[in-house]
Each structure stands twice: as C-alpha cells, then as structure tokens.
Design an enzyme around this catalytic site. Sequence first.
Site, PDB file in Angstrom:
ATOM      1  CB  SER A 101      44.559  33.285  36.469  1.00  0.00           C
ATOM      2  OG  SER A 101      44.591  33.512  37.869  1.00  0.00           O
ATOM      3  CD  GLU A 126      54.839  48.537  47.392  1.00  0.00           C
ATOM      4  OE1 GLU A 126      55.885  48.470  46.718  1.00  0.00           O
ATOM      5  OE2 GLU A 126      54.596  47.759  48.334  1.00  0.00           O
ATOM      6  CE  LYS A 131      49.451  39.127  39.340  1.00  0.00           C
ATOM      7  NZ  LYS A 131      50.496  38.229  39.726  1.00  0.00           N
ATOM      8  CE  LYS A 136      51.479  39.074  42.824  1.00  0.00           C
ATOM      9  NZ  LYS A 136      52.463  38.056  42.442  1.00  0.00           N
TER      10      LYS A 136
HETATM   11  C1  PBG Z   1      53.798  34.813  41.525  1.00  0.00           C
HETATM   12  C2  PBG Z   1      52.686  35.278  40.660  1.00  0.00           C
HETATM   13  C3  PBG Z   1      51.310  35.123  40.827  1.00  0.00           C
HETATM   14  C4  PBG Z   1      50.715  35.622  39.679  1.00  0.00           C
HETATM   15  C5  PBG Z   1      51.733  36.092  38.872  1.00  0.00           C
HETATM   16  N1  PBG Z   1      52.939  35.892  39.499  1.00  0.00           N
HETATM   17  C6  PBG Z   1      50.533  34.469  41.904  1.00  0.00           C
HETATM   18  C7  PBG Z   1      50.475  35.042  43.243  1.00  0.00           C
HETATM   19  O1  PBG Z   1      50.986  36.115  43.558  1.00  0.00           O
HETATM   20  O2  PBG Z   1      49.926  34.319  44.077  1.00  0.00           O
HETATM   21  C8  PBG Z   1      49.241  35.618  39.386  1.00  0.00           C
HETATM   22  C9  PBG Z   1      48.892  35.703  37.953  1.00  0.00           C
HETATM   23  C10 PBG Z   1      47.483  35.400  37.628  1.00  0.00           C
HETATM   24  O3  PBG Z   1      46.604  35.207  38.494  1.00  0.00           O
HETATM   25  O4  PBG Z   1      47.206  35.338  36.430  1.00  0.00           O
HETATM   26  N2  PBG Z   1      53.977  35.490  42.704  1.00  0.00           N
END
Ligand code: PBG
Length: 337
Positions: free
Chosen positions: A288, A247, A262, A209
């Site tokens: 998103s 990771e 992600k 991530k």
């Molecule tokens: C929580 C989380 C996030 C997202 C999923 N789980 C936000 C972040 O890490 O700031 C983002 C999902 C998206 O942008 O659709 N940690």
Amino acid sequence: MTTHTTLHSPFARFRRLRRSEGLRRLVRETRLSPADFVHPLFVAHGHGLRQEIESMPGQYYLSPDGLAREAEELRALGIPAVLLFGLPAAKDEEGSEAYADDGIVQEAVRALKQAAPDLVVITDVCLCEYTSHGHCGVLSPSKGGVVTDGEVDNDRTLELLARTALSHARAGADMVAPSDMMDGRVAAIRRALDEGGFAHLPIMAYSAKYASAFYGPFRVAADSAPQFGDRRGYQMDPPNVREALREIEADIAEGADIVMVKPALAYLDVLARARQRFGLPLAAYNVSGEYAMVKAADRLGWLDGRRTALEVLTAIKRAGADIIITYHAKEAASWLA
Ligand code: PBG
C-alpha cells in the site's frame, strides 16, 4: 589505436538496438503482462457498498453483492486472481470473525466463486483485521501487567490461523495466504487443510515479510494497526537478508507452494536472492505505501504516475517475481492492453 567499438560504426554499439520502439520491443528482456497480477480487494458487510479508500486512492471497499461486477472487470482486463482482505462487523480479543463460516471473507469467497468460477480467489489468512488489539495473533496473558508485541502467543495463534484457513477453504477459496508471521504456521495450515479434505489446496506463504513502514495506508484502510506496541516481535527486521532466505526455506519445508517477499520495492535484493536460490513460484507484494507514494506524487504533479507505476512493476518482475500482488493491477492491465 582503434578499439572494436569505434572501428566501423558511427553509433556507439549499445545504441543500435535502442533506435525505435520496434527494436526495443524485440530485445526486451522483461515483459509485463496482466497475467502476472493479483489484485487485492477489501470486502465489507453491507449492500451496494463501493466507497473509495482515502489512504489508497483508486481502491474501494466493496460489499459482496458488488463482487460479480468487479470480477467481470478483472476478467475483461486479463487479471487472473484476487487476494481478499475483510473488514469484520465486530472485533474481539480472539479475532473470531476471521474463522466464522459466516465471516465477511467467507461470504465474499462464495459470492466471487459463484459469479466467476474461473477467477483465482486467494484469501489473506491473518487475525489483525479481526482482533480488538490489532495484533496478528492472540495475546499471552500479561506478565506483570505488561503486555508487549513480543507476547503474541505463537502456538495458540496457530490453531486459530488453521481454523481460518479451513473456513476459507470450505467457503470455496482456491488458495490461502498466511500473512501473520507466526512460526510454524504453514505446517499448521497444511495439516488442517489435509485433514479437512483440502489436500489439493495450495498455500502462498508471506515468507519474507518485513516489519515495514510501507504498510501504513493498508492499516488505515483495514483498520488493523496494533493498538499498542508494533509488529517487530514477529515480522522481519528490514536489515536482514540471510534470515529471509532461511524463512523461505522453512516455509518450503513446511509445505508452501508459493513463497512471497513483502514489501517489494525496497526489497528487490531479497527477491533476486530468493529467485536464485529457490525454484518455487515467487510472489512479490507491491504494498500500500509503495502504491500511495506513486499516487501522491502523481497528484502533486511531481511524477508521471503511469510511467512510474509501470517502471516499478517491471523492476519487480525483472528482480525475479513470477507473481505481483499490486493495487496498480487494473490500471496497469489497461495500460498494457
Ligand atoms: C496483515 C497484512 C498486512 C498487509 C497485508 N496483510 C498488514 C500488516 O502486516 O500490518 C499489508 C499490505 C499492504 O500494505 O498493502 N497482516
């Protein structure tokens, strides 16, 4: 001198199989299906709530009493799973609603499992929606009065993440998905689940991530932006790919059942490398910002939103994803029908 490609045919050889939709379908290498999708849902306290999220057109805040209807729509579309995010009633330093048995996600899980036992209910396990400071863990005591994002306390956070996962499991979740990026969280959650009688519950780890600008619309939606600093002290640095493989390897060693990359679109190389290297089911999160870009350009008339979304989702699958977490899930499923 003649070449093989021009010897007998008036057609260039690659074009023969592109001449009709029937032929193209026959030789298609990647097939998108509603069964590939996981639909993220934002749940909030209240009754009769169905409010569109401004930063993510077509997505809604839902209260638990609206989840039965949502589950029915997903079933009709052939979408097998949801990923739950919660908006708590109140935030505090320790993110305590994340692991409260009467927390919003716990309540939503119970509502969904009662209404739709066959729907796979996955819960996002993180503290950032629940902490007053917006970081994904609890903070270490400040050093010299200065607290930075690098000072999210890894090991104390692990305890709270494990409590959160266990609480989701007790509510009836089918799978937990830690997204915090603390080191050792998969092992901590696995141990807590095993000891709590949930040895059968799988973990989908947000393994690779990245600290991405593409989370912008989500952070507005979930009210989870860090109040100071940023997440670069725990999320991955976008230029790194070898580190992503390490990771993922570490999460598998700690007991992850599904691993994730992600965001998806700007990280298709990471996805492809992970696919080659690991045999586990591989998930990609079409986040998103990727969704919002397509929606915005479609609204402006600059792109065909439908064709673009299907192309994006196909690319993510072609790169190697078995599972695609996407806000396009419902519309894409209806287009594929
Ligand atoms: C929580 C989380 C996030 C997202 C999923 N789980 C936000 C972040 O890490 O700031 C983002 C999902 C998206 O942008 O659709 N940690």
